[in-house]
Design an enzyme around this catalytic site. Sequence first.
Site, PDB file in Angstrom:
ATOM      1  N   TRP A   1       0.907  -1.044  -0.165  1.00 58.58           N
ATOM      2  CA  TRP A   1      -0.263   0.110  -0.173  1.00 58.58           C
ATOM      3  C   TRP A   1       0.899   1.081   0.006  1.00 58.58           C
ATOM      4  O   TRP A   1       0.617   2.081  -0.811  1.00 58.58           O
ATOM      5  CB  TRP A   1      -1.018  -0.036   1.233  1.00 58.58           C
TER       6      TRP A   1
ATOM      7  N   ASP B   1      -1.772   6.719   6.013  1.00 58.44           N
ATOM      8  CA  ASP B   1      -2.672   5.704   5.634  1.00 58.44           C
ATOM      9  C   ASP B   1      -3.105   4.888   7.074  1.00 58.44           C
ATOM     10  O   ASP B   1      -2.185   4.065   7.324  1.00 58.44           O
ATOM     11  CB  ASP B   1      -2.361   5.061   4.484  1.00 58.44           C
TER      12      ASP B   1
ATOM     13  N   LYS C   1     -12.109  -1.746   7.097  1.00 59.53           N
ATOM     14  CA  LYS C   1     -11.260  -2.839   8.012  1.00 59.53           C
ATOM     15  C   LYS C   1     -11.746  -2.702   9.751  1.00 59.53           C
ATOM     16  O   LYS C   1     -12.070  -3.760  10.207  1.00 59.53           O
ATOM     17  CB  LYS C   1      -9.939  -2.579   8.279  1.00 59.53           C
TER      18      LYS C   1
HETATM   19  C1  PLP Z   1      -6.854  -1.967   2.423  1.00 61.70           C
HETATM   20  C2  PLP Z   1      -5.860  -0.926   2.519  1.00 61.70           C
HETATM   21  C3  PLP Z   1      -6.080  -0.049   1.249  1.00 61.70           C
HETATM   22  C4  PLP Z   1      -6.812  -0.111   0.173  1.00 61.70           C
HETATM   23  O1  PLP Z   1      -8.012   0.398   0.431  1.00 61.70           O
HETATM   24  P1  PLP Z   1      -9.262   0.564  -0.585  1.00 61.70           P
HETATM   25  O2  PLP Z   1     -10.147   1.308   0.185  1.00 61.70           O
HETATM   26  O3  PLP Z   1      -9.373  -0.656  -1.368  1.00 61.70           O
HETATM   27  O4  PLP Z   1      -8.881   1.383  -1.598  1.00 61.70           O
HETATM   28  C5  PLP Z   1      -4.976   0.786   1.364  1.00 61.70           C
HETATM   29  N1  PLP Z   1      -4.168   0.865   2.462  1.00 61.70           N
HETATM   30  C6  PLP Z   1      -4.243  -0.078   3.625  1.00 61.70           C
HETATM   31  C7  PLP Z   1      -3.073   0.449   4.888  1.00 61.70           C
HETATM   32  C8  PLP Z   1      -5.228  -0.685   3.427  1.00 61.70           C
HETATM   33  O5  PLP Z   1      -5.239  -1.912   4.523  1.00 61.70           O
END
Ligand code: PLP
Length: 359
Positions: A101, A171, A195
């Site tokens: 990511w 993030d 999540k």
């Molecule tokens: C799941 C995840 C993403 C991607 O998220 P989307 O909502 O599917 O774009 C990005 N960064 C992290 C840390 C993630 O766990």
Amino acid sequence: MRVYNFSAGPSMLPLEVLEKAASEMTEYGASGQSVMEMSHRSKEYGAIIESAECLLRKVLSIPDNYKVLFLQGGASSQFAMIPLNLMTKNGKADYVITGQWAKKAYKEGCRYGQCRAVASSEDKTFSYIPELNSADFDKDADYFHICYNNTIYGTKYYKLPETGNVPLVADMSSSILSEEIDVSKFGMIYAGAQKNMGPAGLTVVIIREDLIGEPQAITPTMFTYQTHADNGSMFNTPPTYAIYILKLVLEWIENIGGIKVLEEKNKKKAALLYDFLDHSEMFHPTVMGASRSMMNVPFVTGNDELDKKFIAECTKNGFVNIKGHRSVGGMRASIYNAMPYEGVEALVNFMKKFEEENK
Ligand SMILES: *Cc1c(COP(=O)(O)O)cnc(C)c1O
């Protein structure tokens, strides 16, 4: 019968939340309609979105000079929105590469300006958080980007990089609401909801007001933070039902005593699992020492056939989605807020039994 779901996302939601949503499915309060059917401009819906924002501010102690935005497009859209909106002064930014990511965010950033990878842990399959020294940071960067919890590899930051006046952008898709954080240390925090916050389709952005400004000239209106900040996340139709579920999740957090109580629970769950992995002869954690995630716990047996057999038996016994990410292999147990201690306990007991039977 409900299973113990160890999915990395979309993932488990608290049963109480699902039951409450079910009880309000066809009629919310005295409105005579489902939340899904409501106009986002109605009085009833206005109260829902306002309550979601208020609760999020309370639960995370978000300072007043931060905006909360309810967006769509996933955390992945933020990989572009961040450079488009923030890389506007000096046209450069620093990134730490701690997983897929983080790397995706960096690559997308490179399309809109001069991005620099300050450090990386790719040499050891991202199994640690690299040591960061602020002397290596660019003092003129428009922001400094980290992926706070690395969902695929199971690492997290325990110490934030010292970025001085350069805004820290994080993030937090897979760790938001799992522990106390000091929001004031960040310029911006973002997270896909699926999540730890609710269903897929909602992306939450928490951004310091002074960072919301003129974006790069090519930026679409919908990709401009100002657009959403000026309109209370109602420039267009927001993901209404996902925001409603977030509100229920936040109420659930309040009811169990807030984020500190949740953090203690999460620590206990993670300790139980890591302690077993550290002592098992068969199962081994892939992350050692100081950067272990409390939310995502990858582990392997070292034998692909045995991994396969274990995963198959897990599924048969009500422990689902425990297969590791294809880039790491083995297994991964995601133990987000909604996973009860009993679920981790049951998994550990099942692993003990499997180990005994497959010596
Ligand atoms: C799941 C995840 C993403 C991607 O998220 P989307 O909502 O599917 O774009 C990005 N960064 C992290 C840390 C993630 O766990």
